[in-house]
Design an enzyme around this catalytic site. Structure first.
Site, PDB file in Angstrom:
ATOM      1  N   HIS A 429      31.658  30.161  39.432  1.00  0.00           N
ATOM      2  CA  HIS A 429      31.270  31.580  39.523  1.00  0.00           C
ATOM      3  C   HIS A 429      29.883  31.763  40.133  1.00  0.00           C
ATOM      4  CE1 HIS A 429      32.505  35.591  38.811  1.00  0.00           C
ATOM      5  NE2 HIS A 429      33.246  35.342  37.734  1.00  0.00           N
ATOM      6  N   ASP A 433      32.115  35.755  43.541  1.00  0.00           N
ATOM      7  CA  ASP A 433      32.627  36.566  42.439  1.00  0.00           C
ATOM      8  C   ASP A 433      34.145  36.560  42.443  1.00  0.00           C
ATOM      9  OD1 ASP A 433      33.351  38.225  44.540  1.00  0.00           O
ATOM     10  OD2 ASP A 433      31.648  39.574  44.251  1.00  0.00           O
TER      11      ASP A 433
END
Length: 458
Positions: A429, A433
């Protein structure tokens, strides 16, 4: 005069500092050629053969099978200086000849089809029948000189042995040592009291008549599980230990997330069947999925990257070096297809086949197990539909593919039985995104459902 050279465990590269001895390929007394593999070792990366850079006679081995040795530790010693049939000891800078090879798995010449072993003739020294066997020549030269000086007479005229006992070959010395026989107690029947193999065998038969030796229990390999109270302890070492370290590091350092989608793979399976019906080399399903991955990474390069936390930078990589998970008898390994983005489907299929066979036989090199930038994990071969893969550190993502099975599916507005597969993407992450990860996975699913979408990137 023979020169004894020590060959040490060479630098294995890739940051490896130790290796486990899996299997010795030579024994003390064997004649070896330049670059002949002498031991099979397992590192944290692969199973490899170690070639010896010297030609001569093996005089000692260091380390038992199952034990670990650090880089630089002695492996074997080789007596050089007497030529054996078919062996060469070219001079190099005034020292005993060798290939100069110090890299595991690489040599400057082919290993002989079979190794030559010292086979001394019990009653006739090697020189007497015209044979030129390196081990016998080396040992006889040294032992002959020792035979003239090693003995001294005491006051009664008996000979007392002060140094190494002269024997016809290292094989005879080893035979005595392995059977607990003291050579100093024997009287050799060879020239100048040289101890022959026949002398040792006679002494062993005589000892067997008096007492039957108790069997010696086999040593337990260092890698064998150890039974303890309440359970069994299995050492985490070799390939399995390296995998454990990498997975633990991935879970500790990478904030990962997973998304997944079901896709109708019916058209992809039909396309593959059509390709393979044309008579050209067969295309594997894994190769088709790999080609889809490289096309998706071209659209979403964020997922072909790594994170440099020291510099606090995301490093986006130009080349796609595609790893794929392969289960072997030694555990999970991840071979890497280098420059996968530059290969067509046929080339990918051939490379997957080559690396899979190398993984099965344990012959992958460290270079073939490192440098990946993205991993494809086909866990469907285990009969499961889905999974949440652990990212192969320091990569940024892994695509998981479940089994392809017939399922009810709405196709063109009607319920039908279609070939359905679950796809999952685990991603770091920090590099992107959910929108980027979802876009990548949706593009992969679109290509699976409509292979013609790939034509846009070919």
């Amino acid at each position: 005069m023979a020169q004894v050279l020590e060959f040490r465990l060479p630098d294995l590269g890739e940051g490896l500092t130790e290796a486990e001895i899996v299997r010795w390929l030579v024994e003390v007394g064997d004649v070896v050629a330049v670059d002949q593999p002498v031991v099979e070792v397992e590192t944290a990366k692969a199973m490899v053969d170690v070639p010896c850079p010297y030609a001569g006679v093996v005089t000692a081995r260091f380390g038992e099978e199952g034990s670990e040795l650090p880089v630089g530790a002695p492996l074997i010693t080789v007596a050089v200086g007497a030529a054996a049939p078919g062996a060469s000891t070219a001079d190099s800078g005034g020292s005993a000849g060798g290939s100069g090879n110090v890299l595991v798995g690489y040599g400057t010449s082919e290993a002989p089809a079979r190794r030559r072993r010292v086979r001394p003739t019990p009653a006739v020294p090697a020189a007497a029948n015209g044979r030129s066997i390196a081990a016998e020549a080396v040992e006889e030269q040294d032992d002959g000189r020792r035979a003239q000086t090693a003995g001294r007479a005491d006051e009664s005229g008996a000979t007392v042995v002060d140094g190494p006992v002269p024997v016809i070959s290292p094989l005879v010395r080893r035979l005595a040592r392995e059977n607990g026989l003291d050579l100093k107690e024997l009287t050799g029947s060879g020239p100048d009291g040289l101890i022959l193999r026949a002398d040792v065998e006679y002494a062993l038969r005589a000892a067997a008549v008096q007492t039957r030796p108790a069997p010696v229990p086999a040593a337990t390999p260092a890698t064998a599980p150890a039974t303890t109270a309440g359970g069994t302890r299995v050492p985490l070492k070799g390939v399995r230990g390296a995998v454990a370290d990498k997975l633990s590091r991935s879970r500790t350092e990478i904030p990962d997330a997973t998304c997944w989608v079901d896709a109708d793979a019916t058209e992809l399976m039909r396309a593959r069947a059509a390709m393979n019906a044309a008579g050209a080399p067969k295309i594997s399903l894994l190769a088709l999925l790999a080609r889809i991955c490289t096309a998706a990474l071209a659209r979403f390069p964020e997922l072909n990257s790594t994170v440099d936390m020291a510099a606090r930078e995301i490093v986006r990589l130009d080349a796609v070096h595609l790893g794929f998970a392969a289960q072997t008898e030694r555990g999970l390994v991840v071979p890497v297809v280098k420059d996968a983005h530059a290969r067509d489907t046929e080339a990918l299929s051939a490379e997957f086949a080559r690396l899979t066979e190398a993984a099965r036989t344990g012959t992958l090199t460290p270079a073939e197990l490192t440098g990946g930038t993205f991993t494809l994990n086909n866990y469907g071969v285990f009969g499961v539909d889905g999974s949440t893969p652990i990212i192969n550190h320091p990569e940024a993502a892994m695509l998981g593919v479940g089994r392809i099975v017939p399922k009810p599916w709405v196709h063109e507005g009607e319920l039908a039985v279609r070939q359905v597969v679950q796809l999952s993407l685990t991603f770091d992450h920090r590099v992107c995104d959910g929108g980027t990860a979802g876009g990548f996975l949706r593009y992969v699913a679109d290509c699976v459902e409509q292979p013609a979408v790939l034509l846009r990137t070919l």
